[in-house]
Design a protein around this motif. Structure first.
Motif, PDB file in Angstrom:
ATOM      1  N   MET A   1       0.836  -1.208   0.000  1.00  0.00           N
ATOM      2  CA  MET A   1       0.000   0.000   0.000  1.00  0.00           C
ATOM      3  C   MET A   1       0.866   1.252   0.000  1.00  0.00           C
ATOM      4  SD  MET A   1      -3.015  -0.653   2.758  1.00  0.00           S
ATOM      5  CE  MET A   1      -3.842  -2.213   2.967  1.00  0.00           C
ATOM      6  N   ARG A   2       1.833   1.273   0.912  1.00  0.00           N
ATOM      7  CA  ARG A   2       2.698   2.448   1.027  1.00  0.00           C
ATOM      8  C   ARG A   2       3.455   2.705  -0.267  1.00  0.00           C
ATOM      9  NH1 ARG A   2       7.559   1.180   4.594  1.00  0.00           N
ATOM     10  NH2 ARG A   2       8.121   0.186   2.615  1.00  0.00           N
ATOM     11  N   ASP A   3       4.054   1.654  -0.825  1.00  0.00           N
ATOM     12  CA  ASP A   3       4.865   1.822  -2.027  1.00  0.00           C
ATOM     13  C   ASP A   3       4.015   2.247  -3.224  1.00  0.00           C
ATOM     14  OD1 ASP A   3       6.988   1.031  -0.483  1.00  0.00           O
ATOM     15  OD2 ASP A   3       7.096  -1.007  -1.298  1.00  0.00           O
ATOM     16  N   GLN A   4       2.850   1.612  -3.388  1.00  0.00           N
ATOM     17  CA  GLN A   4       2.020   1.943  -4.543  1.00  0.00           C
ATOM     18  C   GLN A   4       1.422   3.342  -4.425  1.00  0.00           C
ATOM     19  OE1 GLN A   4      -0.754  -0.986  -5.926  1.00  0.00           O
ATOM     20  NE2 GLN A   4       0.804  -2.576  -6.158  1.00  0.00           N
ATOM     21  N   VAL A   5       1.007   3.712  -3.227  1.00  0.00           N
ATOM     22  CA  VAL A   5       0.441   5.055  -3.048  1.00  0.00           C
ATOM     23  C   VAL A   5       1.512   6.112  -3.301  1.00  0.00           C
ATOM     24  CG1 VAL A   5      -0.476   6.677  -1.342  1.00  0.00           C
ATOM     25  CG2 VAL A   5      -1.476   4.396  -1.555  1.00  0.00           C
ATOM     26  N   GLN A   6       2.718   5.891  -2.785  1.00  0.00           N
ATOM     27  CA  GLN A   6       3.800   6.847  -3.028  1.00  0.00           C
ATOM     28  C   GLN A   6       4.084   6.987  -4.517  1.00  0.00           C
ATOM     29  OE1 GLN A   6       7.109   5.450  -0.686  1.00  0.00           O
ATOM     30  NE2 GLN A   6       6.352   6.357   1.223  1.00  0.00           N
ATOM     31  N   SER A   7       4.072   5.863  -5.223  1.00  0.00           N
ATOM     32  CA  SER A   7       4.327   5.883  -6.661  1.00  0.00           C
ATOM     33  C   SER A   7       3.217   6.623  -7.409  1.00  0.00           C
ATOM     34  CB  SER A   7       4.446   4.449  -7.181  1.00  0.00           C
ATOM     35  OG  SER A   7       4.643   4.434  -8.577  1.00  0.00           O
ATOM     36  N   LEU A   8       1.964   6.367  -7.022  1.00  0.00           N
ATOM     37  CA  LEU A   8       0.831   7.029  -7.676  1.00  0.00           C
ATOM     38  C   LEU A   8       0.870   8.539  -7.454  1.00  0.00           C
ATOM     39  CD1 LEU A   8      -1.963   4.463  -6.742  1.00  0.00           C
ATOM     40  CD2 LEU A   8      -1.157   4.954  -9.060  1.00  0.00           C
ATOM     41  N   VAL A   9       1.128   8.939  -6.220  1.00  0.00           N
ATOM     42  CA  VAL A   9       1.173  10.374  -5.892  1.00  0.00           C
ATOM     43  C   VAL A   9       2.294  11.059  -6.676  1.00  0.00           C
ATOM     44  CG1 VAL A   9       1.617  12.036  -4.049  1.00  0.00           C
ATOM     45  CG2 VAL A   9       0.101  10.091  -3.629  1.00  0.00           C
ATOM     46  N   THR A  10       3.426  10.365  -6.818  1.00  0.00           N
ATOM     47  CA  THR A  10       4.545  10.909  -7.587  1.00  0.00           C
ATOM     48  C   THR A  10       4.140  11.182  -9.038  1.00  0.00           C
ATOM     49  OG1 THR A  10       6.168   9.752  -6.211  1.00  0.00           O
ATOM     50  CG2 THR A  10       6.905  10.461  -8.385  1.00  0.00           C
TER      51      THR A  10
ATOM     52  N   GLY B   1       1.244  12.082  -9.957  1.00  0.00           N
ATOM     53  CA  GLY B   1       0.151  13.048  -9.975  1.00  0.00           C
ATOM     54  C   GLY B   1      -1.228  12.443  -9.829  1.00  0.00           C
ATOM     55  N   ILE B   2      -1.289  11.204  -9.334  1.00  0.00           N
ATOM     56  CA  ILE B   2      -2.572  10.528  -9.138  1.00  0.00           C
ATOM     57  C   ILE B   2      -2.934  10.589  -7.659  1.00  0.00           C
ATOM     58  CG2 ILE B   2      -3.806   8.338  -9.352  1.00  0.00           C
ATOM     59  CD1 ILE B   2      -1.745   7.596 -11.565  1.00  0.00           C
ATOM     60  N   PRO B   3      -4.050  11.213  -7.297  1.00  0.00           N
ATOM     61  CA  PRO B   3      -4.409  11.357  -5.876  1.00  0.00           C
ATOM     62  C   PRO B   3      -4.817  10.025  -5.254  1.00  0.00           C
ATOM     63  CG  PRO B   3      -6.157  12.228  -7.278  1.00  0.00           C
ATOM     64  CD  PRO B   3      -5.022  11.872  -8.185  1.00  0.00           C
ATOM     65  N   ALA B   4      -4.065   9.567  -4.266  1.00  0.00           N
ATOM     66  CA  ALA B   4      -4.324   8.271  -3.646  1.00  0.00           C
ATOM     67  C   ALA B   4      -3.936   8.323  -2.174  1.00  0.00           C
ATOM     68  CB  ALA B   4      -3.535   7.173  -4.356  1.00  0.00           C
ATOM     69  N   ALA B   5      -4.482   7.373  -1.398  1.00  0.00           N
ATOM     70  CA  ALA B   5      -4.177   7.291   0.039  1.00  0.00           C
ATOM     71  C   ALA B   5      -4.399   5.862   0.495  1.00  0.00           C
ATOM     72  CB  ALA B   5      -5.054   8.253   0.837  1.00  0.00           C
ATOM     73  N   TYR B   6      -3.981   5.567   1.719  1.00  0.00           N
ATOM     74  CA  TYR B   6      -4.223   4.238   2.285  1.00  0.00           C
ATOM     75  C   TYR B   6      -4.646   4.349   3.744  1.00  0.00           C
ATOM     76  CZ  TYR B   6       0.599   4.673   4.102  1.00  0.00           C
ATOM     77  OH  TYR B   6       1.751   5.096   4.722  1.00  0.00           O
ATOM     78  N   ILE B   7      -5.373   3.320   4.166  1.00  0.00           N
ATOM     79  CA  ILE B   7      -5.826   3.232   5.567  1.00  0.00           C
ATOM     80  C   ILE B   7      -5.477   1.846   6.072  1.00  0.00           C
ATOM     81  CG2 ILE B   7      -7.804   3.263   7.134  1.00  0.00           C
ATOM     82  CD1 ILE B   7      -9.192   5.161   5.181  1.00  0.00           C
ATOM     83  N   ASN B   8      -4.558   1.800   7.031  1.00  0.00           N
ATOM     84  CA  ASN B   8      -4.195   0.531   7.654  1.00  0.00           C
ATOM     85  C   ASN B   8      -3.635   0.785   9.055  1.00  0.00           C
ATOM     86  OD1 ASN B   8      -1.377   1.160   7.390  1.00  0.00           O
ATOM     87  ND2 ASN B   8      -1.441   0.433   5.283  1.00  0.00           N
ATOM     88  N   SER B   9      -3.166  -0.249   9.692  1.00  0.00           N
ATOM     89  CA  SER B   9      -2.739  -0.146  11.084  1.00  0.00           C
ATOM     90  C   SER B   9      -1.461   0.650  11.278  1.00  0.00           C
ATOM     91  CB  SER B   9      -2.554  -1.555  11.675  1.00  0.00           C
ATOM     92  OG  SER B   9      -1.566  -2.273  10.956  1.00  0.00           O
ATOM     93  N   SER B  10      -0.762   1.004  10.196  1.00  0.00           N
ATOM     94  CA  SER B  10       0.465   1.791  10.344  1.00  0.00           C
ATOM     95  C   SER B  10       0.177   3.265  10.600  1.00  0.00           C
ATOM     96  CB  SER B  10       1.337   1.649   9.086  1.00  0.00           C
ATOM     97  OG  SER B  10       0.744   2.321   7.981  1.00  0.00           O
ATOM     98  N   LEU B  11      -1.075   3.683  10.399  1.00  0.00           N
ATOM     99  CA  LEU B  11      -1.456   5.078  10.608  1.00  0.00           C
ATOM    100  C   LEU B  11      -1.971   5.303  12.021  1.00  0.00           C
ATOM    101  CD1 LEU B  11      -3.389   5.901   7.286  1.00  0.00           C
ATOM    102  CD2 LEU B  11      -0.941   6.115   7.757  1.00  0.00           C
ATOM    103  N   THR B  12      -1.741   6.520  12.534  1.00  0.00           N
ATOM    104  CA  THR B  12      -2.318   6.905  13.819  1.00  0.00           C
ATOM    105  C   THR B  12      -3.788   7.250  13.623  1.00  0.00           C
ATOM    106  OG1 THR B  12      -1.811   9.243  13.503  1.00  0.00           O
ATOM    107  CG2 THR B  12      -0.086   7.861  14.515  1.00  0.00           C
ATOM    108  N   GLN B  13      -4.524   7.361  14.711  1.00  0.00           N
ATOM    109  CA  GLN B  13      -5.938   7.738  14.609  1.00  0.00           C
ATOM    110  C   GLN B  13      -6.100   9.091  13.923  1.00  0.00           C
ATOM    111  OE1 GLN B  13      -7.695   7.549  18.526  1.00  0.00           O
ATOM    112  NE2 GLN B  13      -8.038   5.330  18.384  1.00  0.00           N
ATOM    113  N   GLY B  14      -5.177  10.007  14.223  1.00  0.00           N
ATOM    114  CA  GLY B  14      -5.237  11.327  13.610  1.00  0.00           C
ATOM    115  C   GLY B  14      -5.001  11.268  12.109  1.00  0.00           C
TER     116      GLY B  14
END
Length: 511
Positions: A69-78, A80-93
């Protein structure tokens, strides 16, 4: 130029699709569900990333892989494709921020871990956004016959039901038997899916089973006589620690990876391997899924895996760049004891039964003298004639003497037929006892000792009979039932052996 090719060029820099990609993409864009079985390195991710840019609304990608998720989202954003991920590596904020941005329409793709699908925040989000496409990556995880079954994947159908309108649903996986493919389609309730299986064969991979009396010296010898970097899989954390320590003592740059390490330790080890700061990563099966490293030259299984699916998926992490690479399995019978121990840790009797059946298949792989590539591909339902010239058995068969065991194979097959016709369960031990002429209480009580095949192979050793069963299974002449102990079932192909149209051989490795 079609819209999909235009987007392919604009955002991903390619002029044409790889095999299978365009069919899946066109199906999704036209509003049709899809099931795609495409080998590692075939470009499955493009099959859901590109449609996301063409379809109105948001694409949800269900994935169990935090690193992917992290690698693909970083690649997509690079790009110019707006993307994000939600998993346990993120804080509640951080999760709250992604939810707010998604509600404001700032993303085209959102990757979500399956464990997060039924949370309140996701439920509230999907009620206010238009979800046009749901992509399920590593879809074999939804099947209890898949090697990475994850109960959280069973939440996906409930998630789909919670949506205001059903989106297009597509499932993606690299390895799936016909049974697993059916499970995926049924569990996700795919509607007349466009189905594509681009083939399981990886011609650049060399397969070998080695049976060293001592594994570590054999491993060290291999590493000292070969180039490139690779993965060494061990069945337990303890074995990972032991092998890593010994390799370091022998001046092999190695890192360890298993679920007992901290997140930081695992991330550091993974990055050191990905960026070639170390030559070898020694790992349990916790490592590898979704790892994008193209130049892995070898994958060594220090212990026998528990099933063919796991083995082929892990071995398939070698040679993603298409160059010659090596998949070597070190096997001895203590591996079976370890595998059974791990299987018996489950409290689910059905799960234990199922996993023992899968274990039998990988054991047959380790014992067969027929083409290893053919055995794997036939397991996944892809017919292969053998003689691949790129596995240890095919190469060995050219240098070592073959022994014709057709007559003994016919005796075994004939015994199976007679036991089955007598209405008795034809399990392996019963067949062995009959052909060897062993009068136990069961045979006498069931009168199986009166069969014409009783004693037709007196004096035959059990090891030899095991080889016959292994060859018959590898050649597709027999199958095993799902009950415990498994019964032996003749296939249609068995007639070719019984009537002398096909010969069966084993290889004398000492000739």
């Amino acid at each position: 130029m079609s819209k999909s090719v235009s987007v392919l060029t604009q955002y991903f820099g390619f002029d044409s699709f790889r095999e299978g990609q365009e069919g899946v993409i066109d199906a999704v864009i036209s509003g049709r569900d899809a099931l795609a079985v495409m080998p590692t390195g075939a470009g499955k991710s493009l099959c859901f990333q590109l449609p996301a840019l063409i379809l109105d609304g948001v694409t949800i990608v269900v994935s169990p892989l935090i690193s992917l998720m992290r690698d693909q989202v970083q690649s997509l954003v690079t790009e110019g494709i707006p993307a994000a991920y939600i998993n346990s590596s993120l804080t509640q904020g951080q999760v709250a921020k992604v939810i707010r941005n998604a509600a404001e329409g700032k993303y085209k793709l959102i990757y979500v871990a399956p464990e997060r699908l039924l949370t309140r925040s996701i439920y509230e989000l999907v009620q206010c956004i238009d979800i046009s496409f749901l992509a399920v990556d590593e879809a074999h995880c939804i099947s209890q016959w898949g090697q990475d079954f994850r109960p959280s994947y069973l939440d996906i159908p409930r998630f789909i039901e919670s949506l205001l309108k059903r989106p297009v649903v597509a499932a993606f996986t690299a390895t799936a038997t016909p049974r697993v493919r059916k499970d995926i389609s049924d569990a996700l309730i795919l509607h007349n899916p466009f189905t594509i299986i681009t083939g399981f064969d990886r011609p650049n991979l060399y397969f070998e089973v080695r049976k060293p009396s001592k594994k570590y010296p054999a491993l060290l010898s291999y590493l000292n006589t070969t180039n490139g970097n690779g993965i060494i899989y061990c069945s337990t954390r303890k074995e990972v620690e032991r092998v890593t320590e010994r390799l370091r003592q022998d001046k092999i740059s190695a890192v360890r990876y298993h679920a007992g390490l901290t997140d930081y330790e695992r991330a550091t080890a993974q990055d050191d391997f990905l960026y070639d700061r170390v030559r070898v990563i020694v790992a349990t099966n916790a490592f590898g899924m979704g790892i994008d490293k193209s130049n892995v030259r070898f994958v060594i299984h220090y212990n026998m895996p528990q099933n063919i699916e796991s083995y082929y998926q892990e071995a398939g992490r070698a040679g993603r760049d298409g160059l010659e690479s090596y998949c070597i399995l070190f096997f001895n019978y203590s591996d079976i004891i370890t595998a059974n121990f791990l299987i018996d840790k489950s409290e689910n009797k059905e799960e234990i039964k199922r996993n023992r059946q899968l274990l039998d298949k990988i054991k047959q792989y380790c014992e067969t003298t027929t083409c290893l590539r053919s055995y794997i591909l036939n397991y996944f339902g892809e017919k292969h004639t053998g003689n691949c010239d790129n596995c240890s058995n095919c190469i060995t068969s050219k240098t070592n003497q073959k022994t014709d065991i057709t007559e003994d194979a016919q005796k075994v097959l004939s015994c199976i037929v007679r036991v089955t016709n007598a209405g008795s369960p034809a399990n392996i031990q019963t067949i062995k006892n009959i052909v060897k002429g062993v009068k136990d209480d069961y045979l006498i009580l069931s009168e199986l000792h009166k069969l014409p095949t009783f004693g037709v192979m007196r004096g035959a050793e059990s090891v030899y009979l095991d080889k016959i069963f292994a060859e018959l299974a590898a050649g597709g002449y027999i199958e095993y039932s799902e009950i415990i102990p498994p019964e032996v079932i003749l296939t249609q192909s068995a007639r070719n052996v019984l009537f002398g149209n096909t010969k069966v051989f084993i290889i004398d490795e000492n000739a």
